[in-house]
Design a protein around this motif. Structure first.
Motif, PDB file in Angstrom:
ATOM      1  N   THR A   1      -2.806 -28.868  17.403  1.00 46.26           N
ATOM      2  CA  THR A   1      -3.236 -29.150  16.145  1.00 46.26           C
ATOM      3  C   THR A   1      -4.855 -28.783  16.364  1.00 46.26           C
ATOM      4  O   THR A   1      -5.697 -29.198  15.412  1.00 46.26           O
ATOM      5  CB  THR A   1      -3.078 -30.444  15.336  1.00 46.26           C
ATOM      6  OG1 THR A   1      -3.323 -31.511  16.496  1.00 46.26           O
ATOM      7  CG2 THR A   1      -1.282 -30.711  15.110  1.00 46.26           C
ATOM      8  N   ALA A   2      -5.299 -28.465  17.513  1.00 50.36           N
ATOM      9  CA  ALA A   2      -6.468 -27.966  17.754  1.00 50.36           C
ATOM     10  C   ALA A   2      -7.285 -29.417  17.454  1.00 50.36           C
ATOM     11  O   ALA A   2      -8.496 -29.470  17.125  1.00 50.36           O
ATOM     12  CB  ALA A   2      -7.148 -26.932  16.804  1.00 50.36           C
TER      13      ALA A   2
ATOM     14  N   SER B   1     -13.286 -26.210  20.825  1.00 52.91           N
ATOM     15  CA  SER B   1     -13.309 -25.527  19.739  1.00 52.91           C
ATOM     16  C   SER B   1     -14.189 -24.315  19.855  1.00 52.91           C
ATOM     17  O   SER B   1     -13.651 -23.447  18.910  1.00 52.91           O
ATOM     18  CB  SER B   1     -14.328 -26.428  18.752  1.00 52.91           C
ATOM     19  OG  SER B   1     -13.769 -28.045  18.642  1.00 52.91           O
TER      20      SER B   1
ATOM     21  N   THR C   1     -11.632 -21.621  21.334  1.00 56.83           N
ATOM     22  CA  THR C   1     -10.427 -21.260  20.266  1.00 56.83           C
ATOM     23  C   THR C   1     -10.957 -20.504  19.202  1.00 56.83           C
ATOM     24  O   THR C   1     -10.349 -19.446  18.585  1.00 56.83           O
ATOM     25  CB  THR C   1      -9.703 -22.472  19.951  1.00 56.83           C
ATOM     26  OG1 THR C   1     -10.776 -23.458  19.385  1.00 56.83           O
ATOM     27  CG2 THR C   1      -8.896 -23.272  20.852  1.00 56.83           C
TER      28      THR C   1
ATOM     29  N   ASP D   1      -5.319 -20.324  17.562  1.00 60.71           N
ATOM     30  CA  ASP D   1      -4.816 -21.635  17.089  1.00 60.71           C
ATOM     31  C   ASP D   1      -3.300 -21.409  16.671  1.00 60.71           C
ATOM     32  O   ASP D   1      -2.602 -22.491  17.101  1.00 60.71           O
ATOM     33  CB  ASP D   1      -5.600 -21.772  15.827  1.00 60.71           C
ATOM     34  CG  ASP D   1      -5.836 -20.859  14.816  1.00 60.71           C
ATOM     35  OD1 ASP D   1      -5.673 -19.782  15.229  1.00 60.71           O
ATOM     36  OD2 ASP D   1      -6.382 -21.174  13.659  1.00 60.71           O
ATOM     37  N   LYS D   2      -2.873 -20.387  15.901  1.00 61.44           N
ATOM     38  CA  LYS D   2      -1.537 -20.152  15.688  1.00 61.44           C
ATOM     39  C   LYS D   2      -0.648 -20.088  16.792  1.00 61.44           C
ATOM     40  O   LYS D   2       0.401 -20.680  16.901  1.00 61.44           O
ATOM     41  CB  LYS D   2      -1.390 -18.881  15.081  1.00 61.44           C
ATOM     42  CG  LYS D   2      -1.693 -18.769  13.646  1.00 61.44           C
ATOM     43  CD  LYS D   2      -0.995 -17.615  12.888  1.00 61.44           C
ATOM     44  CE  LYS D   2      -1.635 -17.611  11.338  1.00 61.44           C
ATOM     45  NZ  LYS D   2      -1.336 -16.142  10.966  1.00 61.44           N
TER      46      LYS D   2
ATOM     47  N   SER E   1      -0.123 -23.333  18.118  1.00 59.79           N
ATOM     48  CA  SER E   1       0.734 -24.388  17.315  1.00 59.79           C
ATOM     49  C   SER E   1       2.150 -23.878  17.627  1.00 59.79           C
ATOM     50  O   SER E   1       3.079 -24.626  17.410  1.00 59.79           O
ATOM     51  CB  SER E   1       0.325 -24.210  15.877  1.00 59.79           C
ATOM     52  OG  SER E   1       0.628 -22.946  15.504  1.00 59.79           O
TER      53      SER E   1
END
Lengths: 229, 207
Positions: free
Chosen positions: A44-45, A105, A108, A115-116, A119
């Protein structure tokens, strides 16, 4: 009177034990649970949360990793742009967890679709090996479909491509729980960063008027060798 | 009649001895023992021995990876330089073990530091995790000296059952290295020349 006091103590103990914080910690007390919680946070970063599952020694080590890059203003500027640390002073004031959060952060943000990808990645623990009572290695397989990785000129480059890898995650005991240790690969990056800093410091002065603050602490050396086949 | 009987006894004895040897091998060869032999061969930079301890699937996969490089290289230089062949056409005739040996010989010849590092490395087996009856993973601690620094890390190597024994699969580091090497050797495609974005590779590993 004694009975009332005991009842109060009991009630207090029950309330503490059933509080979400304590329950959450109890659930995370095994290396597997801590590893899963760490991975969930990365998916979920939530890098601050991810950092909370790392061993304090590892976070300190993580900060130390970047120290050479802040040894001179030129490389500090480059790295600062990468993960939002404006100066050496800001770096010095940040703790390991903050550095980790900023760095992850920043990284990414640089990779479109990362991020996708995170996930959608799966994380399956295959087994564990205890090296010592304080040190456990988890063997896990991670799989991630790369479809969301964006390639501007070749949109279908990663279509139907799945990344799969078997890895080892090391956890160290910390108080009554377990926390993640840095992998040897990350440790080996220290030298690489020292080399980058040395290169930046050695770049022609015409590019910048700022003199290096300090010489790199280690001499430039070759990267770590290729490991066994 | 006596002669035939003696001959049968001899055949039986030979068969028993051969089977006995087979049993002995099966009893000796655990993933751990094969891993130890493999690490020793690596330390001795004995690529032929390493290849003999590798699973045919791993060797076949490596040969396929470099077949792409060889066929994409119109100059034929890769076949000559890396695999010591007269022409790219000879590549398909090389055995899979020979592909591995020649490739590793080439890599160690251009990176002599690797030889020194391998010779000084120590690998301590920490344990074994069985994923299935035919697939076992050995977790080990590796200490390698590079210049004056020691790289100390925990890694794994997987073993796949082959007949009555176990054979090594490529470690992820090795697979990465070979894929990178193959990528560098492959001439850029038109798509790549247009420019693929940076960072569009594999996701990073654990911190």
């Amino acid at each position: 009177m004694k009975a009332v006091f005991l009842t109060l103590i009991f009630a207090f103990a029950v309330s503490i034990l059933s509080s979400p914080v304590v329950l959450a910690q109890a659930e995370q007390d095994t290396p597997e649970a801590v590893a899963k919680a760490f991975v969930a946070a990365t998916q979920t970063a939530d890098w601050a949360k991810a950092a909370s599952f790392m061993h304090p020694d590892s976070l300190a080590q993580f900060k130390k990793l970047f120290e050479p890059l802040f040894a001179n203003e030129k490389s500090a500027k480059l790295v600062g742009e990468l993960f939002g640390v404006k100066s050496r002073a800001e770096f010095d004031q940040s703790n390991g967890a903050q550095i980790f959060e900023k760095f992850m952060s920043g990284i990414t943000g640089l990779i479109p679709g990362f991020d996708k990808l995170m996930s959608k990645a799966s994380f399956d623990i295959i087994g564990q090996i205890s090296e010592t009572p304080e040190l456990v290695h988890l063997l896990y397989r991670t799989r991630a479909p790369l479809d969301d990785m964006q390639s501007k000129d070749a949109p279908d480059r990663f279509k139907n491509v799945t990344f799969s890898k078997l890895e080892v995650m090391t956890l160290k005991r910390h108080e009554n729980t377990w926390r993640l240790a840095l992998s040897g690969e990350v440790e080996a990056m220290t030298q690489m960063f020292a080399n980058i800093s040395a290169l930046a410091a050695a770049a022609p002065a015409a590019e910048s008027n700022v003199a290096p603050r300090k010489a790199p602490s280690r001499p430039a050396k070759a990267r770590k060798p290729v490991r066994k086949p | 009649m006596k002669k035939t009987f003696l001959k049968s006894i001899l055949i039986l004895a030979a068969l028993a001895a051969a089977t006995g040897a087979g049993f002995a091998q099966a009893a000796q060869e655990t993933p751990e023992s094969v891993a130890k032999a493999y690490f020793a061969a690596m330390q001795a930079v004995d690529w032929a021995k390493c290849a003999s301890l590798m699973h045919p699937d791993a060797l076949a996969s490596m040969k396929r990876t470099f077949a792409t490089v060889i066929s994409a290289d119109k100059t034929g230089d890769a076949a000559k330089t890396i695999f010591k062949l007269k022409s790219a056409a000879e590549y398909s005739q090389l055995s899979e073990a020979a592909v591995f040996e020649r490739l590793m010989d080439f890599i160690t010849s251009v990176a002599p530091d690797m030889k020194t590092a391998l010779a000084s490395s120590t690998n301590t087996i920490l344990g074994r995790v069985d994923e299935s009856p035919d697939l076992a993973h050995i977790v080990f601690r590796s200490r390698t000296k590079v210049a004056s620094e020691e790289v100390n890390e925990v890694d794994l190597i997987s073993f796949k059952k082959q007949d009555s024994t176990w054979r090594a699969l490529l470690t992820s580091d090795m697979e990465d290295m070979l894929n990178r090497f193959a990528e560098e050797m492959t001439p850029p495609s038109k798509e790549d020349e247009k420019g693929a974005p940076g960072g569009a590779g594999r996701p990073p590993r654990k911190p």
